[in-house]
Design an enzyme around this catalytic site. Structure first.
Site, PDB file in Angstrom:
ATOM      1  N   LYS A   1      32.804 -27.193  47.147  1.00  0.00           N
ATOM      2  CA  LYS A   1      32.099 -28.110  48.210  1.00  0.00           C
ATOM      3  C   LYS A   1      32.166 -27.398  49.633  1.00  0.00           C
ATOM      4  O   LYS A   1      31.190 -27.427  50.422  1.00  0.00           O
ATOM      5  CB  LYS A   1      32.151 -29.409  47.984  1.00  0.00           C
ATOM      6  CG  LYS A   1      31.693 -30.151  46.718  1.00  0.00           C
ATOM      7  CD  LYS A   1      30.069 -29.701  46.443  1.00  0.00           C
ATOM      8  CE  LYS A   1      29.495 -30.417  45.226  1.00  0.00           C
ATOM      9  NZ  LYS A   1      27.948 -30.036  45.115  1.00  0.00           N
TER      10      LYS A   1
ATOM     11  N   TYR B   1      36.628 -29.269  42.707  1.00  0.00           N
ATOM     12  CA  TYR B   1      35.515 -29.696  43.241  1.00  0.00           C
ATOM     13  C   TYR B   1      35.458 -29.641  44.836  1.00  0.00           C
ATOM     14  O   TYR B   1      34.388 -29.253  45.540  1.00  0.00           O
ATOM     15  CB  TYR B   1      35.155 -31.332  42.831  1.00  0.00           C
ATOM     16  CG  TYR B   1      34.009 -31.817  43.296  1.00  0.00           C
ATOM     17  CD1 TYR B   1      32.857 -31.794  42.888  1.00  0.00           C
ATOM     18  CD2 TYR B   1      33.799 -32.947  44.311  1.00  0.00           C
ATOM     19  CE1 TYR B   1      31.543 -32.344  43.037  1.00  0.00           C
ATOM     20  CE2 TYR B   1      32.680 -33.391  45.012  1.00  0.00           C
ATOM     21  CZ  TYR B   1      31.462 -33.296  43.976  1.00  0.00           C
ATOM     22  OH  TYR B   1      30.517 -33.686  44.527  1.00  0.00           O
TER      23      TYR B   1
ATOM     24  N   ASP C   1      21.151 -22.600  32.617  1.00  0.00           N
ATOM     25  CA  ASP C   1      22.409 -22.857  32.949  1.00  0.00           C
ATOM     26  C   ASP C   1      22.878 -22.028  34.081  1.00  0.00           C
ATOM     27  O   ASP C   1      22.439 -20.694  33.904  1.00  0.00           O
ATOM     28  CB  ASP C   1      23.248 -22.172  31.620  1.00  0.00           C
ATOM     29  CG  ASP C   1      24.822 -22.510  31.942  1.00  0.00           C
ATOM     30  OD1 ASP C   1      25.247 -22.599  33.146  1.00  0.00           O
ATOM     31  OD2 ASP C   1      25.618 -22.282  31.006  1.00  0.00           O
TER      32      ASP C   1
ATOM     33  N   SER D   1      28.352 -32.455  49.760  1.00  0.00           N
ATOM     34  CA  SER D   1      29.109 -33.608  49.416  1.00  0.00           C
ATOM     35  C   SER D   1      30.056 -34.357  50.614  1.00  0.00           C
ATOM     36  O   SER D   1      30.223 -33.282  51.450  1.00  0.00           O
ATOM     37  CB  SER D   1      29.953 -33.499  48.038  1.00  0.00           C
ATOM     38  OG  SER D   1      30.680 -34.588  47.665  1.00  0.00           O
TER      39      SER D   1
ATOM     40  N   SER E   1      32.839 -34.553  50.098  1.00  0.00           N
ATOM     41  CA  SER E   1      34.006 -33.872  49.715  1.00  0.00           C
ATOM     42  C   SER E   1      33.825 -32.357  50.289  1.00  0.00           C
ATOM     43  O   SER E   1      34.762 -31.522  50.214  1.00  0.00           O
ATOM     44  CB  SER E   1      34.274 -33.523  48.396  1.00  0.00           C
ATOM     45  OG  SER E   1      34.909 -34.812  47.560  1.00  0.00           O
TER      46      SER E   1
ATOM     47  N   ILE F   1      21.100 -37.510  41.233  1.00  0.00           N
ATOM     48  CA  ILE F   1      20.421 -37.131  42.290  1.00  0.00           C
ATOM     49  C   ILE F   1      19.264 -35.816  42.033  1.00  0.00           C
ATOM     50  O   ILE F   1      18.217 -36.202  42.623  1.00  0.00           O
ATOM     51  CB  ILE F   1      21.266 -36.515  43.400  1.00  0.00           C
ATOM     52  CG1 ILE F   1      22.382 -37.714  43.753  1.00  0.00           C
ATOM     53  CG2 ILE F   1      20.677 -35.986  44.568  1.00  0.00           C
ATOM     54  CD1 ILE F   1      23.670 -37.163  44.632  1.00  0.00           C
TER      55      ILE F   1
ATOM     56  N   GLY G   1      19.588 -29.226  37.954  1.00  0.00           N
ATOM     57  CA  GLY G   1      20.373 -30.338  37.767  1.00  0.00           C
ATOM     58  C   GLY G   1      19.303 -31.434  37.740  1.00  0.00           C
ATOM     59  O   GLY G   1      19.615 -32.873  38.198  1.00  0.00           O
TER      60      GLY G   1
ATOM     61  N   ASN H   1      20.932 -28.330  43.276  1.00  0.00           N
ATOM     62  CA  ASN H   1      21.739 -29.469  43.081  1.00  0.00           C
ATOM     63  C   ASN H   1      22.756 -29.572  41.956  1.00  0.00           C
ATOM     64  O   ASN H   1      23.706 -30.288  41.993  1.00  0.00           O
ATOM     65  CB  ASN H   1      20.510 -30.530  42.958  1.00  0.00           C
ATOM     66  CG  ASN H   1      21.058 -31.841  42.275  1.00  0.00           C
ATOM     67  OD1 ASN H   1      21.922 -32.588  42.965  1.00  0.00           O
ATOM     68  ND2 ASN H   1      20.956 -32.203  41.040  1.00  0.00           N
TER      69      ASN H   1
END
Length: 276
Positions: A185, A181, A85, A168, A170, A18, A13, A112
């Site tokens: 996480k 999500y 990917d 995260s 989260s 980030i 990523g 990430n």
């Protein structure tokens, strides 16, 4: 790990947010970095933000192939861009093969790559395809990259390395209407713990950074208004993403005898401790 000894990192990523900030921080500190992401053009933009290194500037390629390279100033590490990917096992295998072919080893994986998925969708209306996309990227992708890094770190000489998973806030406490999500996480925390335990015999240190409201394109809406647990929409403070990058670098450059198991870095006044 000391970047002066030509340490090698893989950052997924790395084309934005980030991932980009961490990649640039490592490159400026002298690390050589494989920049992984789905869009080569954004990876090349990331590489251009850092000083060119002594081992050949940047190289572009698709997963499994890296080409070219130009000589650069000896003021930073070398960058390798690899279109990847992370949800595709063959792409992940090719990423690590390209990294080892270019740099010889892997000392760090910053795991990430991730996606929020569709925001604000009630559980009962979330399409399975959307759920699956988030799980494939955030959890399956993280596992595939960690597995590939683990295999390389176990067999290389000197043995070992470090994996830092991007969790995260989260991973601890959900936002409203974010079931996919949040689930991924939370699962990432279990992945971190299991990898940390299993990596001990091979000098593989595994930790996790849980980030709250770093200022990136993905979090821009938070400054204008984010749904709160009480149903209100309220703006939230954000922090400079560079502060996250410096924290990751600190974790990365510890000797393998020391590990930050979990770190939480967040905008000081964000509604986290009192969320809900």
């Amino acid at each position: 790990m000391n970047a002066k000894h030509n340490a090698i990192a893989v950052v997924t990523g790395a084309g934005s947010g980030i991932g980009r900030a961490v990649a640039v921080e490592l490159l400026r500190a002298g690390w050589s970095v494989a920049l992984a992401g789905r869009r080569v053009e954004t990876l090349e933009e990331t590489a251009a933000l850092a000083p060119e290194g002594p081992h050949g500037g940047t190289s572009g390629g698709t997963a499994g192939r890296a080409t070219g390279g130009t000589a650069g100033r000896a003021t930073g590490g070398a960058a390798l861009t690899v279109r990847t990917d992370v949800s595709r096992p063959e792409d992940v295998s090719a990423l690590f093969a390209a990294t080892v072919e270019r740099f010889g080893r892997v000392d760090l994986l910053f795991n990430n790559a991730g996606t929020f998925g569709p925001g604000g969708v009630p559980v009962e209306e979330l399409p399975y395809e959307a759920w699956r996309h988030v799980v494939d990227t955030n959890l399956n992708g993280a596992f595939l990259c960690a597995q590939a890094a683990y295999r390389q770190m176990k067999e290389q000489d000197p043995q070992g390395g470090r994996i830092i998973n991007n969790g995260s806030i989260s991973a601890h406490t959900p936002r409203p209407l974010s079931v996919a999500y949040t689930a991924t996480k939370h699962a990432l925390t279990g992945l971190t713990k299991a990898l940390s335990l299993d990596g001990r015999p091979y000098r593989i240190a595994v930790g996790q950074i849980d980030i709250g409201n770093a200022a990136t394109d993905m979090t821009s809406r938070m400054q204008t208004g984010a749904l709160q647990a009480n149903g209100e929409v309220a703006p939230e403070p954000v922090m400079d993403v560079a502060d996250v990058a410096r924290t990751v670098r600190h974790m990365a450059e510890l000797p393998l005898e020391a590990n930050v198991q979990f770190a939480t870095v967040l905008a000081t006044a964000m509604p986290y401790v009192g969320r809900g």
